[in-house]
Design a protein around this motif. Structure first.
Motif, mmCIF file in Angstrom:
data_model
loop_
_atom_site.group_PDB
_atom_site.id
_atom_site.type_symbol
_atom_site.label_atom_id
_atom_site.label_comp_id
_atom_site.label_asym_id
_atom_site.label_seq_id
_atom_site.Cartn_x
_atom_site.Cartn_y
_atom_site.Cartn_z
ATOM 1 N N SER A 26 0.857 -1.191 0.000
ATOM 2 C CA SER A 26 0.000 0.000 0.000
ATOM 3 C C SER A 26 0.887 1.233 0.000
ATOM 4 N N TRP A 27 0.280 2.353 -0.320
ATOM 5 C CA TRP A 27 1.008 3.613 -0.338
ATOM 6 C C TRP A 27 0.509 4.480 0.811
ATOM 7 N N GLU A 28 1.404 4.864 1.692
ATOM 8 C CA GLU A 28 1.081 5.761 2.802
ATOM 9 C C GLU A 28 1.241 7.189 2.290
ATOM 10 N N ARG A 29 0.101 7.864 2.080
ATOM 11 C CA ARG A 29 0.137 9.192 1.458
ATOM 12 C C ARG A 29 0.823 10.231 2.328
ATOM 13 N N LYS A 30 0.575 10.214 3.628
ATOM 14 C CA LYS A 30 1.167 11.244 4.494
ATOM 15 C C LYS A 30 2.685 11.091 4.590
ATOM 16 N N LYS A 31 3.155 9.856 4.728
ATOM 17 C CA LYS A 31 4.596 9.615 4.842
ATOM 18 C C LYS A 31 5.265 9.437 3.483
ATOM 19 N N ARG A 32 4.442 9.276 2.438
ATOM 20 C CA ARG A 32 4.930 9.084 1.072
ATOM 21 C C ARG A 32 5.902 7.919 0.982
ATOM 22 N N MET A 33 5.405 6.739 1.396
ATOM 23 C CA MET A 33 6.238 5.543 1.322
ATOM 24 C C MET A 33 5.395 4.282 1.243
ATOM 25 N N LEU A 34 6.040 3.200 0.824
ATOM 26 C CA LEU A 34 5.397 1.893 0.780
ATOM 27 C C LEU A 34 5.180 1.368 2.190
ATOM 28 N N ILE A 35 4.031 0.736 2.373
ATOM 29 C CA ILE A 35 3.739 0.052 3.629
ATOM 30 C C ILE A 35 3.037 -1.257 3.286
ATOM 31 N N ASP A 36 2.905 -2.127 4.280
ATOM 32 C CA ASP A 36 2.163 -3.377 4.067
ATOM 33 C C ASP A 36 0.720 -3.070 3.696
ATOM 34 N N SER A 37 0.154 -3.900 2.828
ATOM 35 C CA SER A 37 -1.255 -3.720 2.487
ATOM 36 C C SER A 37 -2.125 -4.247 3.621
ATOM 37 N N ASN A 38 -3.330 -3.742 3.658
ATOM 38 C CA ASN A 38 -4.298 -4.213 4.647
ATOM 39 C C ASN A 38 -4.737 -5.628 4.284
#
Length: 133
Positions: A26-38
């Motif tokens: 997933s894309w974390e918009r506030k931190k502007r980075m990849l994260i694990d998907s839900n």
């Protein structure tokens, strides 16, 4: 409006692209980075991405070089360059993982789902490659 399709200023150099989908992350918009998907989330929309050709570009070592494909099917016939005809380019995405290969093991990729978007992206990539020359 939809933040993923919002109007953005037309850049003097490069091109803005929207309509891409991220799979395997997933894309974390506030931190502007990849994260694990839900859990149960197959893909997420990517925000507008600004592409700007740069001479002698050097990626940051902790960024994930995420492949972008025309479709979510990674297969394609091999072109004369040895790359899949489905593959377009890689996009360097920031991540909080210490090893970007974490995302390779998750099979994380970006794809274009609609055929009309495929044509637009292919044209934009062609323009970027031509500008580099």
């Amino acid at each position: 409006g939809d933040v993923y399709k919002r109007q953005v200023n037309t850049p003097q150099d490069g091109v803005n692209i929207y309509g891409l989908f991220l799979e395997g992350a997933s894309w974390e918009r506030k931190k502007r980075m990849l994260i694990d998907s839900n859990p149960g989330e197959m893909y997420t929309k990517m925000p507008v991405i600004y592409f700007n050709p740069t001479v002698d570009y050097k990626p940051r070592p902790n960024d994930y070089q995420c492949p972008v494909y025309k479709t979510s099917v990674r297969a394609g016939s091999l072109s004369t360059t040895g790359e899949s005809t489905n593959f377009i380019l890689t996009v360097d995405l920031p991540t909080n993982e210490s090893d970007p290969d974490f995302w390779v093991l998750r099979l994380s990729l970006i794809h274009i789902s609609e055929p009309t978007r495929q044509a637009e992206i292919s044209y934009a990539v062609f323009c970027l490659k031509k500008k580099k020359q």
